[in-house]
Design a protein around this motif. Structure first.
Motif, PDB file in Angstrom:
ATOM      1  N   ALA A  10      -9.335  -3.066  -0.821  1.00  0.00           N
ATOM      2  CA  ALA A  10      -9.979  -1.779  -1.093  1.00  0.00           C
ATOM      3  C   ALA A  10      -9.622  -0.691  -0.080  1.00  0.00           C
ATOM      4  O   ALA A  10      -9.367   0.455  -0.459  1.00  0.00           O
ATOM      5  CB  ALA A  10     -11.499  -1.954  -1.160  1.00  0.00           C
ATOM      6  N   LYS A  11      -9.569  -1.027   1.200  1.00  0.00           N
ATOM      7  CA  LYS A  11      -9.366   0.027   2.201  1.00  0.00           C
ATOM      8  C   LYS A  11      -7.928   0.520   2.296  1.00  0.00           C
ATOM      9  O   LYS A  11      -7.677   1.536   2.946  1.00  0.00           O
ATOM     10  CB  LYS A  11      -9.872  -0.418   3.567  1.00  0.00           C
ATOM     11  CG  LYS A  11      -9.193  -1.610   4.152  1.00  0.00           C
ATOM     12  CD  LYS A  11      -9.864  -1.997   5.467  1.00  0.00           C
ATOM     13  CE  LYS A  11      -9.318  -3.303   5.986  1.00  0.00           C
ATOM     14  NZ  LYS A  11      -9.976  -3.702   7.213  1.00  0.00           N
ATOM     15  N   PHE A  12      -6.988  -0.167   1.652  1.00  0.00           N
ATOM     16  CA  PHE A  12      -5.596   0.258   1.709  1.00  0.00           C
ATOM     17  C   PHE A  12      -5.059   0.719   0.357  1.00  0.00           C
ATOM     18  O   PHE A  12      -3.857   0.835   0.184  1.00  0.00           O
ATOM     19  CB  PHE A  12      -4.713  -0.867   2.263  1.00  0.00           C
ATOM     20  CG  PHE A  12      -5.055  -1.245   3.670  1.00  0.00           C
ATOM     21  CD1 PHE A  12      -4.827  -0.372   4.721  1.00  0.00           C
ATOM     22  CD2 PHE A  12      -5.621  -2.472   3.951  1.00  0.00           C
ATOM     23  CE1 PHE A  12      -5.139  -0.707   6.020  1.00  0.00           C
ATOM     24  CE2 PHE A  12      -5.943  -2.826   5.250  1.00  0.00           C
ATOM     25  CZ  PHE A  12      -5.706  -1.945   6.286  1.00  0.00           C
TER      26      PHE A  12
ATOM     27  N   SER B 297       0.837  -1.191   0.000  1.00  0.00           N
ATOM     28  CA  SER B 297       0.000   0.000   0.000  1.00  0.00           C
ATOM     29  C   SER B 297       0.880   1.251   0.000  1.00  0.00           C
ATOM     30  O   SER B 297       1.846   1.343   0.769  1.00  0.00           O
ATOM     31  CB  SER B 297      -0.899   0.014   1.243  1.00  0.00           C
ATOM     32  OG  SER B 297      -1.581   1.241   1.347  1.00  0.00           O
TER      33      SER B 297
ATOM     34  N   GLY C  17     -10.414  -0.620  -6.117  1.00  0.00           N
ATOM     35  CA  GLY C  17     -11.209  -1.041  -4.973  1.00  0.00           C
ATOM     36  C   GLY C  17     -12.132  -2.204  -5.257  1.00  0.00           C
ATOM     37  O   GLY C  17     -13.093  -2.432  -4.525  1.00  0.00           O
TER      38      GLY C  17
END
Length: 79
Positions: free
Chosen positions: A40-42, A9, A34
């Motif tokens: 997706a969150k990173f 990331s 995503g």
């Protein structure tokens, strides 16, 4: 060809993701868009390392190894 890859990331450099695919040119943009719940969150992600395999089974076995405790230690030290 099958590819085993390690992503890191950009915004959260302590986060890495190990995956396997037959189409890496398609897969990396999917991670950055995503489309994977696991990444997706990173996002966004950058490629750290990859390896090509002719055999799907061998690629999936190596991906599984890299996700194990000893495989993560190997990757951290050698890749």
């Amino acid at each position: 060809m099958w590819y085993v890859y390690i992503l890191r990331s950009i915004d959260f450099p302590e986060q890495e993701y190990i995956g396997a695919t037959s189409d890496f040119k398609r897969r990396l943009p999917e991670h950055n868009a995503g489309k994977s719940a696991h990444t997706a969150k990173f996002k966004p992600w950058q490629l750290i390392w990859y390896c090509a395999f002719r055999n799907k089974l061998k690629a999936l076995e190596f991906e599984k190894y890299l996700k194990s405790h000893s495989g993560r230690a190997f990757a951290k030290k050698r890749l």
